[in-house]
Design an enzyme around this catalytic site. Structure first.
Site, PDB file in Angstrom:
ATOM      1  N   ASN A   1       0.335  -1.430  -0.497  1.00 39.71           N
ATOM      2  CA  ASN A   1       0.345  -0.004  -0.095  1.00 39.71           C
ATOM      3  C   ASN A   1       0.579   0.997   0.043  1.00 39.71           C
ATOM      4  O   ASN A   1       0.174   2.027  -0.926  1.00 39.71           O
ATOM      5  CB  ASN A   1      -1.151  -0.666   1.186  1.00 39.71           C
ATOM      6  CG  ASN A   1      -0.420   0.234   2.302  1.00 39.71           C
ATOM      7  OD1 ASN A   1       0.376  -1.037   2.681  1.00 39.71           O
ATOM      8  ND2 ASN A   1      -0.774   0.495   3.428  1.00 39.71           N
TER       9      ASN A   1
ATOM     10  N   LYS B   1      12.291  -8.883   0.733  1.00 40.18           N
ATOM     11  CA  LYS B   1      10.798  -9.529  -0.268  1.00 40.18           C
ATOM     12  C   LYS B   1       9.426  -8.143   0.422  1.00 40.18           C
ATOM     13  O   LYS B   1       8.996  -8.540   1.057  1.00 40.18           O
ATOM     14  CB  LYS B   1      10.723 -10.598   0.525  1.00 40.18           C
ATOM     15  CG  LYS B   1      10.190 -11.959   0.022  1.00 40.18           C
ATOM     16  CD  LYS B   1       8.980 -11.851  -0.763  1.00 40.18           C
ATOM     17  CE  LYS B   1       8.095 -11.609  -0.565  1.00 40.18           C
ATOM     18  NZ  LYS B   1       6.312 -11.339  -1.382  1.00 40.18           N
TER      19      LYS B   1
ATOM     20  N   GLU C   1       4.486  -5.539  12.114  1.00 39.22           N
ATOM     21  CA  GLU C   1       3.374  -4.315  12.143  1.00 39.22           C
ATOM     22  C   GLU C   1       2.086  -4.572  10.755  1.00 39.22           C
ATOM     23  O   GLU C   1       2.373  -4.850   9.879  1.00 39.22           O
ATOM     24  CB  GLU C   1       3.529  -2.754  11.480  1.00 39.22           C
ATOM     25  CG  GLU C   1       5.118  -2.699  12.518  1.00 39.22           C
ATOM     26  CD  GLU C   1       5.564  -0.979  12.150  1.00 39.22           C
ATOM     27  OE1 GLU C   1       4.690  -0.299  10.947  1.00 39.22           O
ATOM     28  OE2 GLU C   1       6.382  -0.804  12.198  1.00 39.22           O
TER      29      GLU C   1
ATOM     30  N   CYS D   1      -2.925   1.115   6.417  1.00 43.21           N
ATOM     31  CA  CYS D   1      -3.427  -0.060   7.840  1.00 43.21           C
ATOM     32  C   CYS D   1      -4.598   1.072   8.851  1.00 43.21           C
ATOM     33  O   CYS D   1      -4.947   0.996   9.703  1.00 43.21           O
ATOM     34  CB  CYS D   1      -2.261  -0.319   8.197  1.00 43.21           C
ATOM     35  SG  CYS D   1      -0.837   1.242   8.438  1.00 43.21           S
TER      36      CYS D   1
ATOM     37  N   GLU E   1     -10.564  -6.218   8.858  1.00 43.77           N
ATOM     38  CA  GLU E   1     -10.062  -4.653   7.961  1.00 43.77           C
ATOM     39  C   GLU E   1     -10.749  -4.596   6.961  1.00 43.77           C
ATOM     40  O   GLU E   1     -10.888  -5.904   5.672  1.00 43.77           O
ATOM     41  CB  GLU E   1      -9.102  -4.630   8.654  1.00 43.77           C
ATOM     42  CG  GLU E   1      -8.114  -3.810   7.976  1.00 43.77           C
ATOM     43  CD  GLU E   1      -6.468  -4.137   7.681  1.00 43.77           C
ATOM     44  OE1 GLU E   1      -5.656  -5.247   7.166  1.00 43.77           O
ATOM     45  OE2 GLU E   1      -5.811  -3.260   8.454  1.00 43.77           O
TER      46      GLU E   1
HETATM   47  P1  NAD Z   1      -0.052  -9.160   2.912  1.00 39.32           P
HETATM   48  O1  NAD Z   1      -0.318  -9.754   4.426  1.00 39.32           O
HETATM   49  O2  NAD Z   1      -1.089 -10.102   2.368  1.00 39.32           O
HETATM   50  O3  NAD Z   1       1.431  -9.565   2.253  1.00 39.32           O
HETATM   51  C1  NAD Z   1       2.315  -8.604   3.358  1.00 39.32           C
HETATM   52  C2  NAD Z   1       3.265  -9.041   3.043  1.00 39.32           C
HETATM   53  O4  NAD Z   1       3.742 -10.782   3.237  1.00 39.32           O
HETATM   54  C3  NAD Z   1       4.522  -9.557   1.054  1.00 39.32           C
HETATM   55  O5  NAD Z   1       5.531  -9.009   1.054  1.00 39.32           O
HETATM   56  C4  NAD Z   1       3.841 -10.752   1.547  1.00 39.32           C
HETATM   57  O6  NAD Z   1       4.374 -11.886  -0.359  1.00 39.32           O
HETATM   58  C5  NAD Z   1       3.899 -11.725   1.851  1.00 39.32           C
HETATM   59  N1  NAD Z   1       3.248 -12.845   2.609  1.00 39.32           N
HETATM   60  C6  NAD Z   1       2.098 -13.064   2.243  1.00 39.32           C
HETATM   61  N2  NAD Z   1       2.012 -14.370   3.428  1.00 39.32           N
HETATM   62  C7  NAD Z   1       3.831 -15.042   3.224  1.00 39.32           C
HETATM   63  C8  NAD Z   1       3.913 -15.631   4.335  1.00 39.32           C
HETATM   64  N3  NAD Z   1       3.190 -17.060   4.192  1.00 39.32           N
HETATM   65  N4  NAD Z   1       5.275 -16.308   4.697  1.00 39.32           N
HETATM   66  C9  NAD Z   1       5.796 -15.343   4.165  1.00 39.32           C
HETATM   67  N5  NAD Z   1       5.962 -13.837   3.597  1.00 39.32           N
HETATM   68  C10 NAD Z   1       4.714 -13.682   3.380  1.00 39.32           C
HETATM   69  O7  NAD Z   1      -0.075  -7.898   3.574  1.00 39.32           O
HETATM   70  P2  NAD Z   1      -0.492  -7.139   1.903  1.00 39.32           P
HETATM   71  O8  NAD Z   1      -2.279  -7.459   0.987  1.00 39.32           O
HETATM   72  O9  NAD Z   1       1.196  -6.635   1.276  1.00 39.32           O
HETATM   73  O10 NAD Z   1      -0.591  -5.546   2.931  1.00 39.32           O
HETATM   74  C11 NAD Z   1      -2.448  -4.785   3.135  1.00 39.32           C
HETATM   75  C12 NAD Z   1      -2.092  -5.320   5.102  1.00 39.32           C
HETATM   76  O11 NAD Z   1      -1.002  -4.615   5.428  1.00 39.32           O
HETATM   77  C13 NAD Z   1      -3.433  -4.222   5.650  1.00 39.32           C
HETATM   78  O12 NAD Z   1      -3.760  -5.577   6.734  1.00 39.32           O
HETATM   79  C14 NAD Z   1      -2.648  -3.696   6.565  1.00 39.32           C
HETATM   80  O13 NAD Z   1      -3.585  -2.962   7.901  1.00 39.32           O
HETATM   81  C15 NAD Z   1      -1.197  -3.727   7.309  1.00 39.32           C
HETATM   82  N6  NAD Z   1      -0.601  -2.939   6.976  1.00 39.32           N
HETATM   83  C16 NAD Z   1       0.461  -2.273   8.100  1.00 39.32           C
HETATM   84  C17 NAD Z   1       0.936  -1.507   8.518  1.00 39.32           C
HETATM   85  C18 NAD Z   1       1.208  -1.097  10.056  1.00 39.32           C
HETATM   86  O14 NAD Z   1       1.687  -0.104   9.956  1.00 39.32           O
HETATM   87  N7  NAD Z   1       0.844  -1.998  10.686  1.00 39.32           N
HETATM   88  C19 NAD Z   1       1.329  -0.435   7.703  1.00 39.32           C
HETATM   89  C20 NAD Z   1       0.847  -0.951   6.227  1.00 39.32           C
HETATM   90  C21 NAD Z   1       0.295  -2.156   5.656  1.00 39.32           C
END
Ligand code: NAD
Length: 480
Positions: A151, A174, A249, A283, A378
């Protein structure tokens, strides 16, 4: 369309398997590039490079690490638009103003992190044995796996990388499979700034294969993940099984409280900014709004007008407030949450439809069932729910009706009410007089409950990405 390569140990390489995957523009569906689909062999090369790179990087003087990060900041300040602007707009569906904002924040983050390189403070403590002295050193962890979301693919990635680097760690990044091009450009920028090539690698691939290989690699010492709570739980379980340090996070369901002394029109403007910026794919977006009953009616009237006045056009048009969601699955999830809430008795104040492409109309639900996904989970889209509360105590109770706790905010002119609410809301941050979506490079960003664990920003990151070590020494009798 080009074939991009990934960055391992300073070299641009394809995946060992020769496979690739396409990166598409959410606004147009056009294929922007194909990138390597990394697997176990590629991850192993990257982690081994980072283990060597750790030695090169950590042995530099703090002032040299600081200088490299400052050079990176200067490069972004000078060349950030040329290097990142189009990629951010095309790859992540950012508006031009959001993309500029990310670039500006990236400069700020790199400058702030640079200063941390000199601040690996330790301490001493008294020893009952007069012949011994005790010291505590703060040392980097080694190879940090940085797993990032789509995002805010530049600024969030910068935050996740710059502080661990300042502390002397090396990285394997990654990025999200949706936004690898921004990450590859950022990795190259760090090398251009003088970070040793082995100290930063970027592997592109899917979470369940490349990401899982990375977090489970035996030489990884720490996992920094920003992503959904579902991913955080899976990654956290693996990390715990190997006693890895982790900083997670995760998602949010942030509440904005509108108290009875707030100006309804101004409050609606702030509330709309807090949920509709980047189509709610933030987020900390205020996806729940709790309004004191006394001003509920004028507030929802103003919020409806605000939502319906938002300009949704071309991403490069300055007037455009937001663009598409990242992919069709994300659109489907948002619309499902809305449909389910309406079926359960919520009133649709406005929106609830898909426009052209992956754009969803600004959507406001009134009084959704408290067990609906629109209230509890969410949605990560341009949809918020408004509920009425009888008084401040009930507003706080509704804000706390969530397993998440990333951010919250209170709109009031009465600082005493604001601070009272801020102390009682279970959340990593609470802001008074603004919306829930706030950033600051020095602030401890992070959540409670399902929003994750650990904090990032300023010296809080330094604490996350270092280990303390007790060293004692026999120094003989103390001088008289
Ligand atoms: P996601 O969880 O789908 O993916 C995040 C990352 O994790 C990606 O690089 C993905 O390839 C990787 N990933 C997924 N499964 C994995 C596994 N089993 N092992 C290792 N890596 C894996 O999240 P997204 O859809 O890319 O991002 C949106 C989410 O991120 C929302 O839930 C948002 O709230 C959260 N977010 C949180 C913050 C914060 O500061 N708390 C900031 C930005 C986004």
């Amino acid at each position: 369309m080009e074939n991009a390569k990934m960055l391992i140990g300073g070299e641009l390489v394809s995946a060992e398997s020769g496979t690739r995957f396409a990166v598409t523009a959410p606004a147009t569906g056009a294929v922007l590039a194909e990138v390597p689909r990394a697997g176990a062999i590629d991850v192993n090369r990257a982690v081994n490079a980072a283990a060597r790179g750790f030695e090169d990087w950590y042995r530099l003087r703090p002032a040299e690490r600081e200088a490299a990060l400052l050079r990176a900041a200067e490069l972004v300040a000078r060349e950030g638009h040329a290097r990142f602007l189009d990629t951010l707009i095309d790859e992540s569906g950012s508006t031009i103003s959001k993309a500029r904002g990310e670039i500006a924040y990236t400069v700020d983050l790199l400058r702030t992190a640079a200063g941390e390189a000199r601040r690996l403070y330790g301490e001493t403590f008294p020893n009952d044995d007069p012949q011994r002295i005790s010291m505590v050193f703060r040392e980097p962890l080694g190879v940090v796996a940085v797993v990032s979301p789509y995002n805010a693919p530049l600024s969030l990635l910068t935050k996740m990388c710059a502080f661990p680097l300042a502390a002397g760690n090396s990285l394997v990044i990654k990025p999200s499979e949706e936004t690898p091009l921004t990450a590859l450009a950022f990795g190259q920028l760090l090398l251009d700034a003088g970070v040793p090539p082995a100290a930063v690698s970027v592997v592109t691939g899917y979470g369940a294969e490349c990401g899982a290989e990375l977090i489970n690699h035996p030489r990884v010492r720490c996992i920094a993940l920003t992503g959904s709570t579902q991913t955080g739980i899976a990654v956290g379980q693996s990390a715990l099984g190997k006693m890895r340090r982790m900083q997670l996070e995760l998602g949010g369901k942030s509440a904005l409280l509108v108290l009875r002394d707030a100006d309804p029109r101004q409050a609606a403007k702030i509330a709309a900014q807090g949920i509709f910026t980047h189509a709610g794919q933030i987020c900390m977006a205020n996806s729940r709004i709790v309004v004191e009953r006394e001003i509920y009616q004028p507030f929802i009237t103003a919020l409806k007008a605000e939502a319906e006045s938002l300009y949704l056009g071309d991403l490069r048009d300055e007037r455009t407030v937001y663009g598409p969601l990242i992919n069709a699955r994300a659109v489907e999830k948002v619309l499902e949450h809305v449909r389910e809430a309406i079926d359960g008795g919520a009133e649709l104040l406005t929106g609830g439809e898909q426009l052209a492409g992956l754009v969803v109309k600004p959507t406001v639900l009134l009084e959704p069932p408290r067990n609906s996904r629109a209230w509890r989970e969410e949605s990560f889209g341009p949809v918020t729910s408004v509920v009425a509360a009888d008084d401040l105590d009930q507003a706080i109770e509704f804000a706390n009706d969530s397993e998440y706790g990333l951010s919250a905010a209170v709109l009031t002119h009465n600082l005493q009410w604001g601070l009272h609410a801020a102390r009682r809301i279970a959340s990593g941050a609470v802001h008074v007089g603004m919306h829930t979506f706030q950033s600051n490079a020095l602030a401890p960003i992070g959540g409670v409950g399902l929003s994750g664990m650990g904090r990032s920003g300023g010296h809080y990151s330094t604490e996350e990405f270092t280990e303390v070590k007790w060293i004692s020494a026999d120094v003989g009798s103390l001088p008289r």
